[in-house]
Design a protein around this motif. Structure first.
Motif, PDB file in Angstrom:
ATOM      1  N   PRO A   1     -14.353  29.848  20.875  1.00  0.00           N
ATOM      2  CA  PRO A   1     -15.763  30.211  21.108  1.00  0.00           C
ATOM      3  C   PRO A   1     -16.087  30.477  22.564  1.00  0.00           C
ATOM      4  O   PRO A   1     -16.970  31.289  22.865  1.00  0.00           O
ATOM      5  CB  PRO A   1     -16.520  28.989  20.576  1.00  0.00           C
TER       6      PRO A   1
ATOM      7  N   ASP B   1     -23.197  29.646  20.735  1.00  0.00           N
ATOM      8  CA  ASP B   1     -22.069  30.302  20.090  1.00  0.00           C
ATOM      9  C   ASP B   1     -22.550  31.461  19.234  1.00  0.00           C
ATOM     10  O   ASP B   1     -23.657  31.456  18.694  1.00  0.00           O
ATOM     11  CB  ASP B   1     -21.290  29.310  19.216  1.00  0.00           C
TER      12      ASP B   1
ATOM     13  N   THR C   1     -15.344  32.734  16.318  1.00  0.00           N
ATOM     14  CA  THR C   1     -14.815  31.497  16.904  1.00  0.00           C
ATOM     15  C   THR C   1     -13.355  31.605  17.307  1.00  0.00           C
ATOM     16  O   THR C   1     -12.821  30.646  17.853  1.00  0.00           O
ATOM     17  CB  THR C   1     -14.951  30.346  15.901  1.00  0.00           C
TER      18      THR C   1
ATOM     19  N   ARG D   1     -18.348  33.450  24.446  1.00  0.00           N
ATOM     20  CA  ARG D   1     -19.443  33.095  25.353  1.00  0.00           C
ATOM     21  C   ARG D   1     -19.234  33.736  26.726  1.00  0.00           C
ATOM     22  O   ARG D   1     -20.202  34.121  27.400  1.00  0.00           O
ATOM     23  CB  ARG D   1     -19.539  31.574  25.487  1.00  0.00           C
TER      24      ARG D   1
END
Length: 515
Positions: free
Chosen positions: A142, A134, A138, A146
């Motif tokens: 998350p 991560d 967020t 990614r």
């Protein structure tokens, strides 16, 4: 925000105190001496060295805490936030089994090649979304960040592949992505007639302004609005905006579409589009810095209005950090800010040079996808750079997204250099070279003065002042049995702080002789 921060914020929410206050309370409790009379429970006082180190750490982290917003989170962990690695692996395996056993493979080699490359990329994205590390962001999830990290890896590998091809093969390879590519396209010239009001055109004297009103006008505004949210500093945004216009002036002999009218450079671009975008971005930054960050589980909110508001705020940051670049504070931060501005300008130039050397029209969807890509990865990369620069003791290495963005920018420029070195090596006009040479000399001169000459001068003055103070203290004579006054004189007399005694209303210097 990492998971321990969420737990700490949850504790602060339950106790009704901010996270920092909760930390201070824990520290105060741990540092209080035991009330028990037993020596085993007595707390030994810390050494002066430990006290000094603790104060140093607190001073280093004080500015960091002042720029971070307080977060209150109840710690709700729903299905939306749980890891689904086994589920993704099961679905991916089922798809591969279906393709292998139930689907007939076509006999078209080109189609199978494209399909195999796309399938390989998708499998890599599935792995990265579920297993990659991560980043600092967020929200909204998350996995979203990614995904863009894995897209960065795929894009960098694609650029490396294009870099290792010949110029002809690289341009023809673009036809595998879109058959319309691979054809040389003329660049649009934005210069020409630069009259704002053209009296010779009786039909529409303002036609020059309307001709410049294309889709790039709202794109400029939106682009600088997002860049302001990424950089979070008004001065850096204005410097990059003005510097890019100077780059267009300097490189208009290389790319025809850099040739614009003066009012197109400074009025429409800098003042209207870029200026309004930066202004709107700064207003948004002010709102984000003042916004309360209180997160509560969706099912813990009683009203429907609150649930809808919570769903909308899911697409806002989890917490906020105000960027304080402070480029003049030390040499490291000054060089870091110069590097950020340089990479920003290089990425901007790559947008125009790439479509020029790879024969892509400005309105092609690949150009738009590249801009969308940089919008998503730029914010993460800038946050990682700021953390690495602002707190090097905690962030000991550059973030993964920042590393990839820097590598992508350099690789794009290398492709431009390899595919069209003749355009890059066109001689720059002499007066343009003089202007850039003067600017570089001014930057180097200011750097030498600010971080070397000025610091040496200040250290010399400080050392000289301390030496004078020490010499003055050592040169003060002691009295002969009298009580020493604050001015260091005895003899039972009364002396003023200036070292002079008042006799009959007249101030005279005291003379001392060696006994």
């Amino acid at each position: 925000m990492t998971k321990p921060d969420s737990k700490r914020s949850s504790m602060a929410l339950v106790t009704g105190k901010p996270a920092n206050a909760a930390e201070e309370q824990v520290n105060n409790v741990s540092s209080e001496p035991s009330v028990s009379g037993s020596p085993h429970h007595a707390v030994t006082p810390a050494t002066p060295t430990k006290h000094k180190s603790a104060k140093q750490v607190s001073r280093d982290n004080l500015s960091r805490r002042n720029t971070e917003s307080e977060v209150f989170d109840d710690g709700t962990n729903t299905f939306f936030w749980r890891a689904h690695t086994v589920t993704v692996l099961f679905i991916l395996t089922c798809v591969l089994v279906y393709v292998t056993l139930l689907e007939e493979t076509p006999q078209d080699t080109t189609y199978n090649t494209k399909r195999g490359i796309v399938a390989s990329i998708l499998v890599f994205l599935c792995f990265g979304v579920t297993q990659a590390k991560d980043g600092p962001f967020t929200r909204p999830h998350p996995a979203y960040w990614r995904f863009w990290l894995c897209v960065s890896v795929v894009y960098e590998l694609f650029l490396i592949f294009v870099l290792f091809q010949t110029v002809r093969d690289g341009r023809q390879f673009m036809k595998y992505i879109d058959p319309k590519l691979g054809v040389a396209l003329p660049e649009r010239d934005y210069g020409g007639n630069c009259l704002i009001y053209d009296p010779g055109n009786t039909t529409d004297p303002w036609h020059n302004i309307w001709d410049k009103m294309d889709g790039f006008v709202p794109a400029h505004f939106l682009g600088w609005y997002i860049k302001t949210l990424v950089i979070r500093d008004w001065w850096m945004c204005m410097i990059i905006s003005v510097m890019f216009e100077f780059l267009e002036y300097s490189l208009e002999h290389q790319l025809p579409n850099f040739s614009e009218c003066w009012w197109d450079h400074w009025i429409m671009d800098v003042l209207v589009c870029n200026g309004l975008g930066i202004y709107a971005g700064m207003k948004t930054l002010g709102w984000l810095s003042m916004k309360p960050y209180q997160w509560q589980g969706l099912w813990n909110i009683p009203t429907y209005k609150g649930k809808i508001k919570r769903m909308a705020f899911q697409f806002t940051p989890y917490s906020w950090v105000k960027f304080e670049w402070k480029p003049a504070s030390n040499l490291r931060r000054w060089l870091a800010v110069l590097g950020i501005i340089f990479m920003f300008l290089l990425a901007e130039l790559n947008t125009f040079y790439l479509k020029f050397v790879l024969w892509m029209p400005p309105e092609h969807y690949l150009v738009l996808l590249r801009l969308v890509f940089f919008v998503n990865v730029g914010g993460v990369a800038m946050r990682e750079i700021y953390d690495f620069m602002d707190d090097p003791k905690f962030y000991r290495k550059l973030g993964q997204q920042a590393w990839l963005v820097a590598a992508i920018t350099v690789t794009e420029f290398l492709i431009v250099v390899k595919y069209d070195p003749r355009t890059i090596m066109l001689p720059i006009p002499f007066f343009v070279t003089q202007c850039w040479f003067l600017g570089i000399v001014l930057i180097l001169s200011w750097t030498l003065w600010r971080f070397f000459i000025r610091d040496i001068t200040l250290r010399y003055k400080d050392a000289r002042r301390r030496k004078q103070e020490v010499t003055g203290d050592c040169g003060r004579p002691h009295g002969n049995g009298g009580t020493a006054t604050p001015s260091g004189r005895g003899n039972g007399g009364t002396a003023t702080p200036s070292g002079r005694s008042k006799l009959n209303g007249i101030s005279e210097s005291l003379r001392h002789r060696k006994s």
